[in-house]
Every structure is written in C-alpha cells, then in structure tokens.
Design an enzyme around this catalytic site. Structure first.
Site, PDB file in Angstrom:
ATOM      1  N   TRP A 150     -24.369 -52.250  51.853  1.00 14.00           N
ATOM      2  CA  TRP A 150     -25.046 -51.427  52.865  1.00 14.00           C
ATOM      3  C   TRP A 150     -25.482 -50.101  52.244  1.00 14.00           C
ATOM      4  CZ3 TRP A 150     -23.261 -51.701  58.664  1.00 14.00           C
ATOM      5  CH2 TRP A 150     -23.362 -53.021  59.104  1.00 14.00           C
TER       6      TRP A 150
ATOM      7  N   ASP B 210     -19.083 -50.944  59.243  1.00 12.47           N
ATOM      8  CA  ASP B 210     -18.866 -52.387  59.034  1.00 12.47           C
ATOM      9  C   ASP B 210     -17.375 -52.624  58.769  1.00 12.47           C
ATOM     10  OD1 ASP B 210     -19.893 -54.982  58.866  1.00 12.47           O
ATOM     11  OD2 ASP B 210     -20.281 -54.872  56.721  1.00 12.47           O
TER      12      ASP B 210
ATOM     13  N   LYS C 132     -19.764 -52.821  63.775  1.00  9.86           N
ATOM     14  CA  LYS C 132     -19.384 -54.240  63.864  1.00  9.86           C
ATOM     15  C   LYS C 132     -18.234 -54.414  64.851  1.00  9.86           C
ATOM     16  CE  LYS C 132     -17.334 -56.266  60.268  1.00  9.86           C
ATOM     17  NZ  LYS C 132     -17.604 -56.941  58.992  1.00  9.86           N
TER      18      LYS C 132
HETATM   19  N1  SAM Z   1     -20.697 -53.177  54.547  1.00 16.82           N
HETATM   20  C1  SAM Z   1     -19.961 -53.520  53.337  1.00 16.82           C
HETATM   21  C2  SAM Z   1     -20.963 -53.940  52.307  1.00 16.82           C
HETATM   22  O1  SAM Z   1     -22.123 -54.110  52.631  1.00 16.82           O
HETATM   23  O2  SAM Z   1     -20.577 -54.079  51.149  1.00 16.82           O
HETATM   24  C3  SAM Z   1     -18.926 -54.592  53.607  1.00 16.82           C
HETATM   25  C4  SAM Z   1     -17.768 -54.074  54.419  1.00 16.82           C
HETATM   26  S1  SAM Z   1     -16.407 -55.182  54.515  1.00 16.82           S
HETATM   27  C5  SAM Z   1     -16.971 -56.369  55.652  1.00 16.82           C
HETATM   28  C6  SAM Z   1     -15.264 -54.278  55.482  1.00 16.82           C
HETATM   29  C7  SAM Z   1     -14.630 -53.117  54.743  1.00 16.82           C
HETATM   30  O3  SAM Z   1     -13.904 -52.306  55.675  1.00 16.82           O
HETATM   31  C8  SAM Z   1     -13.626 -53.528  53.662  1.00 16.82           C
HETATM   32  O4  SAM Z   1     -14.090 -53.165  52.399  1.00 16.82           O
HETATM   33  C9  SAM Z   1     -12.353 -52.757  54.047  1.00 16.82           C
HETATM   34  O5  SAM Z   1     -11.667 -52.243  52.939  1.00 16.82           O
HETATM   35  C10 SAM Z   1     -12.918 -51.641  54.915  1.00 16.82           C
HETATM   36  N2  SAM Z   1     -11.926 -51.009  55.779  1.00 16.82           N
HETATM   37  C11 SAM Z   1     -11.068 -51.606  56.638  1.00 16.82           C
HETATM   38  N3  SAM Z   1     -10.272 -50.705  57.224  1.00 16.82           N
HETATM   39  C12 SAM Z   1     -10.651 -49.498  56.746  1.00 16.82           C
HETATM   40  C13 SAM Z   1     -10.181 -48.166  56.966  1.00 16.82           C
HETATM   41  N4  SAM Z   1      -9.168 -47.908  57.790  1.00 16.82           N
HETATM   42  N5  SAM Z   1     -10.780 -47.152  56.287  1.00 16.82           N
HETATM   43  C14 SAM Z   1     -11.791 -47.411  55.424  1.00 16.82           C
HETATM   44  N6  SAM Z   1     -12.276 -48.646  55.181  1.00 16.82           N
HETATM   45  C15 SAM Z   1     -11.699 -49.681  55.818  1.00 16.82           C
END
Ligand code: SAM
Length: 223
Positions: free
Chosen positions: A66, A125, A165
């Site tokens: 993204w 996301d 999301k």
């Molecule tokens: N949009 C990203 C891309 O295009 O590469 C993909 C995102 S991936 C589906 C979801 C991400 O949310 C993961 O990398 C995860 O580590 C992150 N995440 C989950 N909980 C989080 C938090 N509390 N703080 C920061 N990031 C978090």
C-alpha cells in the site's frame, strides 16, 4: 530426533491457492511487495483516493504494497507515514515506524512527525494475528479499527478520507454505525482482489463530521 512439522490439509490448500493466485503472480511481475496492492488500486480507481501533495498515514503497512501504491499515486509529492508491528523494508518517500499502533509510543511518533499538519488520508489494513478463536479475533480486529477511527477523526482534514479493513460478522454493524457517526459519507468496498471466501471488506469514510471531530478534541482537552 526432531519431528518434521505436520503438513496440514488447510496449509497445503493455502499454498496451492497462493501459488496459483493470479494477483500473487501479477504482484511479483509488477514489483509489488504483496497482492494487497491490487485491493487499494481497485478502490482508488473507483473512489479516487489519492492526489499529489497529500499526507497519508498507513496503519498496518508491512510488507509495504500500500505504501508503494501511495508513493506512486502521490507522484513523490507529499508524505507517507507508515506503522507496523513488523519491520518495513526502507522505501523512498516513506517514513516508517516498527511499532504497535495500540501503544502510546506509536501515536507520539505520528504526532511528532505531523506537528500541526493535518492528514488527507488514513489507511488501515491492520489485522491481528489469528488466534483461531473466532470471537476473540473479531473483537481484536474491531479494537484496531476503533483506534484507527479515533486517530482519523482527530487528524483528518475536513475533506479527508479513512479507508479501513473490517470483517463482516459480530461487531460489523456496530462499527459501521460508528463510521456513519464520524463521516458524512460511508461506502463499503469489496475489491476483486479480496478473496471471495474472506469476510473482509473495506469501509471508506469521507468528510469527517466536524461536530464529531470537535467533540473528540474537547473531550481530550478536559482530561
Ligand atoms: N497493507 C499491507 C500491504 O499492502 O503490504 C498489508 C497489511 S497486512 C494484511 C496487516 C498488517 O497489520 C500486518 O503486517 C500486521 O503486522 C499489522 N498489524 C496488526 N496489528 C498491528 C498493530 N497493533 N500495530 C501495527 N500494525 C499491526
């Protein structure tokens, strides 16, 4: 002797789906870090999220597709601030923090960088690691969504947007109502690149309601 990890049926089905997925192949040939890029590109084609010069905050940004889309769409004019629990490989045009968005340190990092500037677009996301306990996972997802919404309401410009999301099911209608209370317009998007079997959809809020932003600010001031 150490035992080989079991190959589960669902694990090999996931691998089969992954290697045959046209969006995975396309991401590899287009140089995107993940197939998620196409979800954002599709939503942007329909809803015109980006303009050069914008300030964009990307929550849950790793591995970074993204951010790649945002940098391209901003034509290197503007800023992208990105946070993830996981490290994000350096990318020109992106300031990133490896940190937990639920922790005050992450908010401080954003506040320091933004100073008095407001944000044009907040992207979230974020998705928690799945524990396998459906209700608990769903609750953790909506905690992240609500924190992202709070941030968006406090930092967006009056014509700003918030793309988040969510997973349909328990908590969805409640969160949708929160979005409707916070934004003049709330749209639901299910891009083709989002797998059919996933209950994932994206909510796009536009034009934060000014009374709500003011209410949040004045509550904060009272604390
Ligand atoms: N949009 C990203 C891309 O295009 O590469 C993909 C995102 S991936 C589906 C979801 C991400 O949310 C993961 O990398 C995860 O580590 C992150 N995440 C989950 N909980 C989080 C938090 N509390 N703080 C920061 N990031 C978090």
């Amino acid at each position: 002797m150490a035992q080989k990890p079991k190959r589960t049926k669902s694990g090999s089905a996931w691998m089969h789906e992954h290697v045959t997925d046209p969006y995975v192949k396309k991401a590899q040939s287009d140089g995107y870090r993940s197939r998620a890029a196409y979800k954002l590109l599709e939503i942007d084609t329909r809803d015109r999220l980006f303009r050069p010069g914008m300030t964009v905050v990307d929550l849950g940004a790793a591995p970074g597709s993204w951010c790649q889309v945002a940098v391209q769409k901003l034509k290197r004019q503007g800023r992208v601030l990105a946070i993830d629990l996981l490290p994000l490989a350096a990318m020109p045009g992106v300031e990133s923090l490896e940190g937990d968005f639920t922790e005050p340190a992450a908010l401080h990092w954003l506040e320091e960088r933004l100073a008095t500037a407001r944000v044009d677009l907040v992207l979230s996301d974020m998705a928690p690691n799945i524990s396998g306990v459906g209700l608990r996972d769903q609750a953790r997802q909506y905690e992240l969504c609500e924190l992202a919404l709070d941030f968006a309401v406090q930092w967006l410009k009056p014509d700003g947007g918030f793309l988040v999301k969510v997973f349909q099911g328990v908590g969805f209608e409640d969160f949708r109502r929160q979005m409707q209370a916070a934004f003049e317009q709330v749209l639901i998007r299910k891009p083709d690149a989002s797998r059919d079997r996933s209950s994932e959809v994206y909510l796009l809020g536009r034009h934060p309601r000014q009374d709500r932003a003011a209410a949040v600010t004045s509550t904060d001031e009272q604390v």
